[in-house]
Scaffold this motif. Structure first.
Motif, PDB file in Angstrom:
ATOM      1  N   GLY A   1       0.784  -1.214   0.000  1.00  0.00           N
ATOM      2  CA  GLY A   1       0.000   0.000   0.000  1.00  0.00           C
ATOM      3  C   GLY A   1       0.821   1.272   0.000  1.00  0.00           C
ATOM      4  O   GLY A   1       0.263   2.370  -0.108  1.00  0.00           O
TER       5      GLY A   1
ATOM      6  N   PHE B   1       3.119   1.964  -2.278  1.00  0.00           N
ATOM      7  CA  PHE B   1       3.407   2.279  -3.673  1.00  0.00           C
ATOM      8  C   PHE B   1       4.814   2.859  -3.844  1.00  0.00           C
ATOM      9  O   PHE B   1       5.012   3.918  -4.425  1.00  0.00           O
ATOM     10  CB  PHE B   1       2.348   3.234  -4.248  1.00  0.00           C
ATOM     11  CG  PHE B   1       1.006   2.602  -4.397  1.00  0.00           C
ATOM     12  CD1 PHE B   1       0.734   1.746  -5.460  1.00  0.00           C
ATOM     13  CD2 PHE B   1       0.022   2.817  -3.439  1.00  0.00           C
ATOM     14  CE1 PHE B   1      -0.504   1.144  -5.590  1.00  0.00           C
ATOM     15  CE2 PHE B   1      -1.222   2.203  -3.556  1.00  0.00           C
ATOM     16  CZ  PHE B   1      -1.483   1.361  -4.627  1.00  0.00           C
TER      17      PHE B   1
ATOM     18  N   LYS C   1      -0.486   5.250 -12.180  1.00  0.00           N
ATOM     19  CA  LYS C   1      -0.341   5.326 -10.736  1.00  0.00           C
ATOM     20  C   LYS C   1       1.006   5.968 -10.419  1.00  0.00           C
ATOM     21  O   LYS C   1       2.027   5.666 -11.059  1.00  0.00           O
ATOM     22  CB  LYS C   1      -0.414   3.926 -10.111  1.00  0.00           C
ATOM     23  CG  LYS C   1      -0.275   3.925  -8.608  1.00  0.00           C
ATOM     24  CD  LYS C   1      -1.444   4.629  -7.936  1.00  0.00           C
ATOM     25  CE  LYS C   1      -1.294   4.669  -6.424  1.00  0.00           C
ATOM     26  NZ  LYS C   1      -2.373   5.432  -5.760  1.00  0.00           N
TER      27      LYS C   1
ATOM     28  N   PHE D   1       4.237   6.435  -8.149  1.00  0.00           N
ATOM     29  CA  PHE D   1       5.050   5.688  -7.189  1.00  0.00           C
ATOM     30  C   PHE D   1       6.170   6.584  -6.667  1.00  0.00           C
ATOM     31  O   PHE D   1       6.610   7.528  -7.330  1.00  0.00           O
ATOM     32  CB  PHE D   1       5.664   4.453  -7.854  1.00  0.00           C
ATOM     33  CG  PHE D   1       4.704   3.306  -8.008  1.00  0.00           C
ATOM     34  CD1 PHE D   1       4.754   2.219  -7.155  1.00  0.00           C
ATOM     35  CD2 PHE D   1       3.740   3.318  -9.013  1.00  0.00           C
ATOM     36  CE1 PHE D   1       3.877   1.158  -7.293  1.00  0.00           C
ATOM     37  CE2 PHE D   1       2.854   2.260  -9.165  1.00  0.00           C
ATOM     38  CZ  PHE D   1       2.921   1.169  -8.297  1.00  0.00           C
TER      39      PHE D   1
ATOM     40  N   ASP E   1       5.992  -3.628  -4.600  1.00  0.00           N
ATOM     41  CA  ASP E   1       5.466  -4.623  -3.672  1.00  0.00           C
ATOM     42  C   ASP E   1       4.439  -5.523  -4.364  1.00  0.00           C
ATOM     43  O   ASP E   1       3.709  -5.083  -5.269  1.00  0.00           O
ATOM     44  CB  ASP E   1       4.815  -3.923  -2.477  1.00  0.00           C
ATOM     45  CG  ASP E   1       4.344  -4.905  -1.426  1.00  0.00           C
ATOM     46  OD1 ASP E   1       5.190  -5.402  -0.653  1.00  0.00           O
ATOM     47  OD2 ASP E   1       3.126  -5.195  -1.399  1.00  0.00           O
TER      48      ASP E   1
ATOM     49  N   ASP F   1       0.796  -4.356  -4.183  1.00  0.00           N
ATOM     50  CA  ASP F   1       0.594  -3.195  -5.050  1.00  0.00           C
ATOM     51  C   ASP F   1       0.491  -3.623  -6.507  1.00  0.00           C
ATOM     52  O   ASP F   1      -0.321  -3.074  -7.274  1.00  0.00           O
ATOM     53  CB  ASP F   1       1.752  -2.206  -4.888  1.00  0.00           C
ATOM     54  CG  ASP F   1       1.764  -1.551  -3.510  1.00  0.00           C
ATOM     55  OD1 ASP F   1       0.748  -1.657  -2.802  1.00  0.00           O
ATOM     56  OD2 ASP F   1       2.797  -0.950  -3.152  1.00  0.00           O
TER      57      ASP F   1
ATOM     58  N   ARG G   1      -2.900  -5.219  -7.215  1.00  0.00           N
ATOM     59  CA  ARG G   1      -3.951  -4.215  -7.301  1.00  0.00           C
ATOM     60  C   ARG G   1      -3.834  -3.415  -8.604  1.00  0.00           C
ATOM     61  O   ARG G   1      -4.834  -3.167  -9.277  1.00  0.00           O
ATOM     62  CB  ARG G   1      -3.854  -3.265  -6.108  1.00  0.00           C
ATOM     63  CG  ARG G   1      -5.004  -2.283  -5.995  1.00  0.00           C
ATOM     64  CD  ARG G   1      -4.792  -1.320  -4.831  1.00  0.00           C
ATOM     65  NE  ARG G   1      -4.437  -2.037  -3.604  1.00  0.00           N
ATOM     66  CZ  ARG G   1      -4.054  -1.420  -2.483  1.00  0.00           C
ATOM     67  NH1 ARG G   1      -3.980  -0.103  -2.443  1.00  0.00           N
ATOM     68  NH2 ARG G   1      -3.756  -2.131  -1.414  1.00  0.00           N
ATOM     69  N   LEU G   2      -2.612  -3.042  -8.961  1.00  0.00           N
ATOM     70  CA  LEU G   2      -2.414  -2.208 -10.146  1.00  0.00           C
ATOM     71  C   LEU G   2      -2.778  -2.948 -11.425  1.00  0.00           C
ATOM     72  O   LEU G   2      -3.393  -2.383 -12.337  1.00  0.00           O
ATOM     73  CB  LEU G   2      -0.957  -1.741 -10.196  1.00  0.00           C
ATOM     74  CG  LEU G   2      -0.573  -0.844 -11.373  1.00  0.00           C
ATOM     75  CD1 LEU G   2      -1.313   0.487 -11.288  1.00  0.00           C
ATOM     76  CD2 LEU G   2       0.938  -0.617 -11.400  1.00  0.00           C
TER      77      LEU G   2
END
Length: 413
Positions: free
Chosen positions: A142, A144, A183, A185, A206, A209, A212-213
Motif C-alpha cells: 500500500g 506504492f 499510478k 510511485f 510490492d 501493489d 492491485r495495479l
C-alpha cells in the motif's frame, strides 16, 4: 639416457653454421607459444564472460519458475508449498511480471515491472545485495514504492524520494473512451547489478501493489525457485512436474536464456577451431625447420649410420628434436597464457589507461569489465593438441632422414 636423446638435445642447443635455420626454429617455437597462449587467454575470457553473465542473469532471474498456463496462478500458495517440499529447493517466492512505462518530468522509459514479496525475494535472487541506495524491505504494501536500476533512474532524472508515474498497458473504459491506467510511485531504492539490460529496464514494486495495479486479485504470475545446484535445473524441473498441478508450467534458467548460451557455446567452439589452426600453422613450421636441419646434418647422419646406428635411431633423433621444440613452445605458451589470463583484471586497466579509451562498454557488451575463468580442462586440452600437432610435424622430416644412404650423403662432402 639413450644416445638418440643426447644427440637430439645437442642439436637443439647447438649453434649451427646456418643461422637462418636457427632463426626458423626459434620462430616455430615462438609461434607455438603465442598460439597456445592466445588460445588459453581467449577461452578463459569467454568462460569468464559466460560465467559472469550467467551470475548476473541469475541475480535478477531465478533458477526455476512455476507459472500458470494463462499467465496467472491462482492457488499459488499450494504450488509454493509443493515446490518447497523438494530437498533440492532452497527457497521460493511469488512474483508478478508485467510491462509498463515509467515517466518523470517529460522522460519516459519502458520497463519490466516485477511485483515481489520483500521478505521472500532475497531467498531466490541476490538483487538485495546490489542495492546502491535503500533496501528491498522499504517496499511496503500500500505504500506504492518502487525500486529501480541506477541507469533507469539516471535516464528519468530521479532519485530516492522522487515521484514517478507508472503507466500500464491495461487500459480502463471511460465515457471518453479507453484510457491507460496510471499510478504515481515513490522511488524507494536503487540497485546496480552490473548488467545494463537490467540496470536500465527493470523495476520492482510490492507484490500486493502489483496485484492491485494489474487487477490480478489474489493471483500472481508465478512462483520463483532457487535450487541447491543451478546446473541441475533441467533435471529438477522434470522431477517437479510430479508435484505440481497440470495447469502449472515449469521453466528453468536454461530455457529462459537458451538462445544466448547456445550462441556463446557456438562462438567458443568456432574460436577454438580458428585459434587451433594458428597453433597448427606454427607447429607445422617445424616441418621446414627439420627438413633444413636434416639437410644440414647429412654428414652427421652418414657417420652415425656407418657407426652402426639404425634407420630407426636416426628417425628417433629428429623426432625427439622436433618434439623438444614443441614441448618448449607449448610449456612456454601455457605458462604465459595462464599467467596473463589470471591477471587480466590488472592488465586491462593499464591498456585502457595507455589507449585512453574503455575496451568494454556495458551498454554494448552487457558488462563493463573483462572477466577471466581459467579452466584446467581447457588448458590441458590445448596443451595436448599442441603437442600432438608438433609430434605429427616431425614425422616426415624424420622419415626422410632415416632413408638417407651414407654413401649418397658423403658423396659431396
Amino acid at each position: 639416457m639413450s644416445f638418440e636423446t643426447l644427440i637430439a638435445l645437442r642439436y637443439v642447443r647447438a649453434k649451427r653454421q646456418e643461422s637462418f635455420i636457427s632463426f626458423i626454429s626459434l620462430v616455430s617455437v615462438i609461434g607455438i607459444a603465442l598460439g597456445v597462449a592466445a588460445l588459453i587467454i581467449v577461452l578463459s575470457v569467454m568462460n569468464g564472460f559466460q560465467k559472469e553473465i550467467r551470475t548476473k542473469m541469475l541475480g535478477v532471474a531465478s533458477h526455476l519458475e512455476a507459472s500458470g498456463v494463462n499467465g496467472q496462478l491462482a492457488d499459488w500458495g499450494l504450488v509454493q508449498k509443493a515446490l518447497a517440499g523438494d530437498p533440492r529447493v532452497v527457497a521460493t517466492a511469488p512474483f508478478v511480471n508485467a510491462q509498463g512505462l515509467l515517466s518523470s518530468a517529460g522522460s519516459v522509459r519502458g520497463a519490466l515491472i516485477r511485483g515481489i514479496d520483500p521478505a521472500q525475494e532475497p531467498g531466490v535472487v541476490d538483487v538485495g545485495e546490489h542495492m546502491v541506495v535503500g533496501k528491498l524491505t522499504d517496499l511496503k504494501p500500500g505504500g506504492f514504492g518502487i525500486v529501480m536500476g541506477v541507469e533507469m533512474a539516471r535516464a528519468l532524472g530521479v532519485g530516492v524520494g522522487d515521484k514517478v508515474n507508472l503507466i500500464t498497458p491495461e487500459g480502463q473504459f471511460t465515457p471518453a473512451g479507453m484510457l491507460p491506467r496510471l499510478k504515481t510511485f515513490t522511488v524507494a531504492g536503487l540497485f546496480k547489478v552490473g548488467m545494463f539490460e537490467y540496470d536500465s529496464g527493470f523495476a520492482m514494486i510490492d507484490l500486493s501493489d502489483a496485484q492491485r495495479l494489474f487487477r490480478l486479485g489474489g493471483n500472481v504470475s508465478g512462483v520463483r525457485v532457487k535450487l541447491t545446484e543451478l546446473m541441475q535445473a533441467p533435471q529438477v524441473k522434470h522431477d517437479l512436474y510430479a508435484r505440481v498441478p497440470d495447469n502449472v508450467v515449469l521453466t528453468d534458467w536454461t530455457d529462459m536464456n537458451a538462445s544466448y548460451f547456445r550462441a556463446v557455446q557456438i562462438e567458443k567452439r568456432m574460436m577454438t577451431i580458428i585459434l587451433t589452426l594458428i597453433v597448427a600453422v606454427a607447429a607445422f613450421n617445424l616441418v621446414s625447420t627439420l627438413v633444413m636441419v636434416v639437410t644440414d646434418k647429412r654428414a652427421d647422419i652418414a657417420i652415425l649410420r656407418t657407426l652402426g646406428a639404425s634407420p630407426g635411431s636416426i628417425m628417433r633423433i629428429f623426432m625427439l628434436q622436433g618434439a623438444l621444440s614443441g614441448v618448449i613452445g607449448t610449456v612456454s605458451g601455457v605458462a604465459g597464457g595462464v599467467l596473463i589470463a589470471l591477471n587480466l583484471d590488472r592488465i586491462v586497466p593499464v591498456i585502457e589507461a595507455v589507449l585512453g579509451t574503455k575496451l568494454l562498454s556495458s551498454d554494448v557488451y552487457m558488462i563493463d569489465h573483462l572477466p577471466s575463468d581459467v579452466q584446467f580442462a581447457d588448458v590441458s586440452t590445448i596443451a595436448i593438441i599442441a603437442l600432438l600437432l608438433a609430434f605429427f610435424a616431425t614425422l616426415y622430416p624424420s622419415w626422410r632422414a632415416a632413408r638417407m644412404q651414407p654413401a649418397e650423403a658423403l658423396r659431396y662432402e
